[in-house]
Design a protein around this motif. Structure first.
Motif, PDB file in Angstrom:
ATOM      1  N   ALA A 192      79.444  -6.939  98.871  1.00 54.58           N
ATOM      2  CA  ALA A 192      79.925  -8.125  98.167  1.00 54.58           C
ATOM      3  C   ALA A 192      78.847  -8.688  97.249  1.00 54.58           C
ATOM      4  CB  ALA A 192      80.368  -9.184  99.179  1.00 54.58           C
ATOM      5  N   ALA A 193      77.614  -8.769  97.733  1.00 51.77           N
ATOM      6  CA  ALA A 193      76.526  -9.283  96.899  1.00 51.77           C
ATOM      7  C   ALA A 193      76.362  -8.449  95.632  1.00 51.77           C
ATOM      8  CB  ALA A 193      75.224  -9.286  97.698  1.00 51.77           C
ATOM      9  N   LYS A 194      76.517  -7.141  95.761  1.00 53.57           N
ATOM     10  CA  LYS A 194      76.422  -6.231  94.617  1.00 53.57           C
ATOM     11  C   LYS A 194      77.579  -6.461  93.644  1.00 53.57           C
ATOM     12  CE  LYS A 194      75.524  -2.191  96.011  1.00 53.57           C
ATOM     13  NZ  LYS A 194      75.645  -0.834  96.617  1.00 53.57           N
ATOM     14  N   THR A 195      78.784  -6.614  94.186  1.00 54.79           N
ATOM     15  CA  THR A 195      79.955  -6.878  93.345  1.00 54.79           C
ATOM     16  C   THR A 195      79.778  -8.174  92.567  1.00 54.79           C
ATOM     17  OG1 THR A 195      81.405  -5.729  94.905  1.00 54.79           O
ATOM     18  CG2 THR A 195      82.442  -7.280  93.372  1.00 54.79           C
ATOM     19  N   PHE A 196      79.351  -9.232  93.256  1.00 51.81           N
ATOM     20  CA  PHE A 196      79.182 -10.531  92.603  1.00 51.81           C
ATOM     21  C   PHE A 196      78.090 -10.476  91.543  1.00 51.81           C
ATOM     22  CE2 PHE A 196      80.313 -12.278  97.063  1.00 51.81           C
ATOM     23  CZ  PHE A 196      81.655 -12.021  96.854  1.00 51.81           C
ATOM     24  N   ALA A 197      76.975  -9.819  91.850  1.00 52.22           N
ATOM     25  CA  ALA A 197      75.881  -9.727  90.867  1.00 52.22           C
ATOM     26  C   ALA A 197      76.332  -8.954  89.635  1.00 52.22           C
ATOM     27  CB  ALA A 197      74.666  -9.056  91.503  1.00 52.22           C
ATOM     28  N   THR A 198      77.117  -7.892  89.845  1.00 51.10           N
ATOM     29  CA  THR A 198      77.628  -7.114  88.713  1.00 51.10           C
ATOM     30  C   THR A 198      78.544  -7.967  87.842  1.00 51.10           C
ATOM     31  OG1 THR A 198      77.526  -5.091  90.051  1.00 51.10           O
ATOM     32  CG2 THR A 198      78.900  -5.042  88.070  1.00 51.10           C
ATOM     33  N   LEU A 199      79.438  -8.716  88.464  1.00 49.42           N
ATOM     34  CA  LEU A 199      80.330  -9.606  87.718  1.00 49.42           C
ATOM     35  C   LEU A 199      79.550 -10.683  86.981  1.00 49.42           C
ATOM     36  CD1 LEU A 199      83.326 -10.069  90.172  1.00 49.42           C
ATOM     37  CD2 LEU A 199      83.440  -9.157  87.845  1.00 49.42           C
TER      38      LEU A 199
END
Length: 380
Positions: free
Chosen positions: A86-93
Motif C-alpha cells: 500500500a505504501a508503494k501504491t500511494f507513493a507512486t500515485l
C-alpha cells in the motif's frame, strides 16, 4: 486559517434518490464530475471504497493524468493489501499526481461487508490492525533506510521504498469514526479526523474527544477536523425546503423500489457502526437542529454515511457551515443528491461565501492581535 472543501468522484451518477442514467462504469462521467469540482473551487475529491466497487487507486491515477490541480483523497481498507504494498501504491500515485494525494484509512464498521473480502477480525481487532498499518505506511514514506517490523499483524525485514512520495511531500492521512477505538487510533495517527455532520453541540463533543485523545497520545497538535454534510440549496428558503421534501420523497420511493434497502453495504435498520447509530439517535430526537441541519435524510437511509442535510439558501447554508468552522472544523465535505449539478451549484454559490466568511474572521483576528500588541506596548 484556510478552509478546504471535499467532494466526491464517481464512475456513474446514481444516488439515494435516483438510479444511474450513465453506464455502471463510465470513465467520461468520472472525468466530468471531477472537472466540475476542479472548475468550481473545490479542494479535493474522494475516491470511495466498497467491496463491489471499482478499485479507487486506479481511478485516482486515471484522474491525475487528466486534471492538473484538484487534490485526490483515496479511500483504503487495510484488509485488502499488505502495508508495504500500500505504501508503494500511494507513493507512486503521489508521484504521478505531483504531490496531490491524501489517503483516508477505513477500518470498516460492518462485519458482513468486511467479510465479503475475507476480513474476519472483530471490530477491535480491525482498529488495532489499522493502527499498526498506518504507522508502517508512514514510516515507509519517510524512512531513508531499510527497516524491520515485527508486530501483531505484520512481520517483515529490510523494507525500504526507493520511490518516495513526490519531492518530500508526505500524503495527508485522514481517518474517521465515532467509537472509542476510532477516537484513540485516529487522534493518535491522523492529520485529519472526519466526523459526519451532527448538531453543533454534538460536533463540539466529538472535537473535544479528538483533542483529548490526541493529547493522551502525546501529540502537541491535534488533527484537523473534517465534517460531512448533504447540502440542499435553492434561491429562497421556501424553495429549499420544497426541494428538501422532494429529495426525501425520492429517497423513500427508491428505497421501496429496491425492496427496502438502498445499499448492499449498509443496512437500513440496526447499523453496526457507532457513527450511524449516533445519526439515528439524533434523528429520533428531532428532525431540525440549529439553523439549517435536517436529519430526515439520515433517518430515511439508516444513517448511511454522510446523510444529514443542510437546507437553505446559499447564504443560510454558508452561515451554517461557518458555525462549524467556528467550532474548529477546517475541512467541509459536501455531496448533493444530483451529484454533478449540485457540485457545480455548491461550488459557485456556497463555497465563495464560506471563504469570504473565513477571510473576515482572519482579518478580525489579525486586527485584534495587532490592537492587543499595541496596548501591551503602551502599558509597558
Amino acid at each position: 486559517m484556510p478552509v478546504e472543501f471535499l467532494g466526491i468522484a464517481t464512475t456513474n451518477d446514481a444516488s439515494e434518490t435516483s438510479a444511474r442514467s450513465t453506464a455502471a462504469f463510465d470513465p467520461a462521467y468520472l472525468e466530468r464530475i471531477v472537472r466540475a469540482h476542479e472548475d468550481n473551487g473545490w479542494t479535493r475529491v474522494l475516491f470511495a471504497y466498497g467491496s463491489s466497487g471499482p478499485e479507487p487507486a486506479a481511478l485516482a491515477a486515471y484522474t491525475a493524468a487528466r486534471l492538473q490541480s484538484i487534490e485526490l483523497l483515496l479511500a483504503h481498507r487495510p484488509n485488502v493489501s499488505y502495508p508495504t504494498y500500500a505504501a508503494k501504491t500511494f507513493a507512486t500515485l503521489d508521484q504521478l499526481s505531483g504531490g496531490r494525494l491524501s489517503v483516508h484509512f477505513i477500518t470498516g464498521g460492518n462485519d458482513h461487508e468486511q467479510g465479503r473480502e475475507g476480513d474476519t477480525l472483530t471490530k477491535d481487532g480491525r482498529y488495532a490492525r489499522t493502527h499498526e498499518y498506518i504507522r508502517i505506511v508512514k514510516q515507509a514514506w519517510t524512512s531513508p533506510e531499510a527497516f524491520d517490523h515485527h508486530g501483531q499483524f505484520y512481520d517483515f525485514d529490510d523494507f525500504v521504498l526507493d520511490a518516495k512520495p513526490f519531492e518530500g511531500h508526505v500524503p495527508t492521512v485522514s481517518f474517521g469514526g465515532s467509537s472509542d477505538a476510532a477516537f484513540r487510533v485516529g487522534a493518535a495517527e491522523a492529520d485529519i479526523y472526519a466526523v459526519w455532520g451532527e448538531p453543533l453541540d454534538r460536533t463540539r463533543e466529538q472535537i473535544d474527544r479528538v483533542h483529548a485523545e490526541a493529547a493522551a497520545a502525546g501529540r502537541a497538535t491535534p488533527p484537523r477536523i473534517h465534517a460531512a454534510f448533504r447540502p440542499i440549496v435553492a434561491p429562497t428558503q421556501e424553495l429549499a425546503w420544497e426541494k428538501a421534501h422532494r429529495v426525501l420523497d425520492r429517497i423513500e420511493a427508491r428505497k421501496a423500489a429496491l425492496g427496502g434497502q438502498l445499499s448492499r453495504r449498509h443496512p437500513i435498520d440496526k447499523p453496526e457502526n457507532a457513527g450511524s447509530q449516533r445519526l439515528l439517535e439524533i434523528a429520533a430526537a428531532g428532525d431540525r437542529y440549529d439553523t439549517a441541519l435536517w436529519t430526515a435524510t439520515a433517518k430515511a437511509t439508516g444513517g448511511a454515511g454522510n446523510s444529514n442535510a443542510l437546507v437553505g439558501t446559499p447564504e443560510q447554508v454558508a452561515e451554517a457551515l461557518l458555525a462549524y468552522y467556528d467550532l474548529g472544523v477546517r475541512v467541509i465535505s459536501a455531496r448533493g443528491y444530483d451529484l454533478l449539478d449540485d457540485a457545480v451549484d455548491f461550488g459557485r454559490y456556497v463555497i465563495p461565501l464560506v471563504r469570504e466568511g473565513v477571510a473576515a474572521r482572519d482579518r478580525a483576528a489579525a486586527e485584534a492581535a495587532t490592537s492587543g500588541a499595541g496596548t501591551e506596548e503602551r502599558v509597558a
